[in-house]
Write an enzyme that holds these catalytic residues in place. Structure first.
Site, PDB file in Angstrom:
ATOM      1  N   PHE A   9     -24.358  14.849  -7.299  1.00 23.45           N
ATOM      2  CA  PHE A   9     -24.028  16.265  -7.277  1.00 23.45           C
ATOM      3  C   PHE A   9     -25.015  16.976  -6.371  1.00 23.45           C
ATOM      4  CE2 PHE A   9     -24.259  20.642  -9.174  1.00 23.45           C
ATOM      5  CZ  PHE A   9     -23.047  21.062  -8.664  1.00 23.45           C
ATOM      6  N   TYR A  11     -26.145  20.585  -4.673  1.00 23.62           N
ATOM      7  CA  TYR A  11     -26.027  22.031  -4.882  1.00 23.62           C
ATOM      8  C   TYR A  11     -26.946  22.827  -3.960  1.00 23.62           C
ATOM      9  CZ  TYR A  11     -30.165  20.953  -7.625  1.00 23.62           C
ATOM     10  OH  TYR A  11     -31.391  20.494  -8.032  1.00 23.62           O
ATOM     11  N   GLY A  12     -27.790  22.138  -3.186  1.00 27.59           N
ATOM     12  CA  GLY A  12     -28.725  22.767  -2.243  1.00 27.59           C
ATOM     13  C   GLY A  12     -28.708  21.981  -0.954  1.00 27.59           C
ATOM     14  N   SER A  13     -29.872  21.520  -0.515  1.00 33.66           N
ATOM     15  CA  SER A  13     -29.976  20.851   0.790  1.00 33.66           C
ATOM     16  C   SER A  13     -29.204  19.540   0.868  1.00 33.66           C
ATOM     17  CB  SER A  13     -31.436  20.617   1.159  1.00 33.66           C
ATOM     18  OG  SER A  13     -32.053  19.736   0.247  1.00 33.66           O
ATOM     19  N   GLU A  88     -36.482  13.594  -3.764  1.00 32.86           N
ATOM     20  CA  GLU A  88     -36.356  14.598  -4.823  1.00 32.86           C
ATOM     21  C   GLU A  88     -37.446  14.517  -5.887  1.00 32.86           C
ATOM     22  OE1 GLU A  88     -34.142  17.030  -4.484  1.00 32.86           O
ATOM     23  OE2 GLU A  88     -33.298  16.074  -2.708  1.00 32.86           O
TER      24      GLU A  88
END
Length: 183
Positions: A9, A11-13, A88
């Site tokens: 998933f 949702y940003g970069s 991450e």
């Protein structure tokens, strides 16, 4: 027996720079989390002395987040997960989670994603939008300016048809600050 596909998933970069081979992309929703600039960035978009902000999934009641479901190219799952973890989990502020992801038009898959650790020192939940804008406008880290992160994320959300009013406001406000038109 065919192995289960690996979904991530984004949702940003990860939406605009996944860093791994993507076989399939769908607009997708996760329940119980919302996208927020609630994590101090001391590596990628800021420094320890001058932190930036990056997006994280922040847990909440009655909230959801629209982003992208990315299916990893078959055969690249192990390498992709290692790359994601290196990127991450650099400061342990994110927690790796496996979540139910609702792909449009409704199929549910299991996906890997990264959510904020609310007990981590980089968690900054209660910054006002104006404070977020001021921080993003000035911060630069190892992967470049914090503004680039914001603008690319907003642009990619628009391209996929996802509206995020807070990020749209932040993008406009940061542009005002950086061009000196923040009267």
């Amino acid at each position: 027996m065919t192995p289960e596909p690996m979904w991530v998933f984004a949702y940003g970069s990860l939406m605009w720079n996944p860093g791994f081979p993507v076989a399939e992309t769908h607009v997708a929703r996760v329940e119980g989390y919302h996208r927020s600039f609630c994590m101090w960035s001391i590596h990628h978009r800021g420094t320890t002395e001058s932190p930036g902000l990056v997006l994280a999934l922040d847990e909440g009641s009655g909230v959801n987040c629209l982003g992208l479901g990315l299916r990893v190219e078959p055969g690249a799952e192990e390498e992709s997960l290692a790359l994601l973890r290196e990127r991450e989990l650099v400061s342990s502020a994110y927690l790796e989670k496996e979540i139910d992801l609702i792909l449009q038009p409704g199929e549910v898959v299991r996906a890997v994603t990264y959510v904020i650790d609310p007990n981590h020192e980089q968690y900054c939940r209660h910054l006002s939008l104006e404070d977020q804008a001021q921080t993003i406008a000035r911060a630069v880290g190892g992967r470049g300016p914090n503004t680039e992160y914001l603008y690319n994320t907003v642009d990619h959300l628009r391209e996929t048809g996802i509206e995020d009013p807070e990020l749209n406001w932040l993008s406009q406000r940061v542009r005002e600050i950086t061009t000196g038109s923040d009267a």
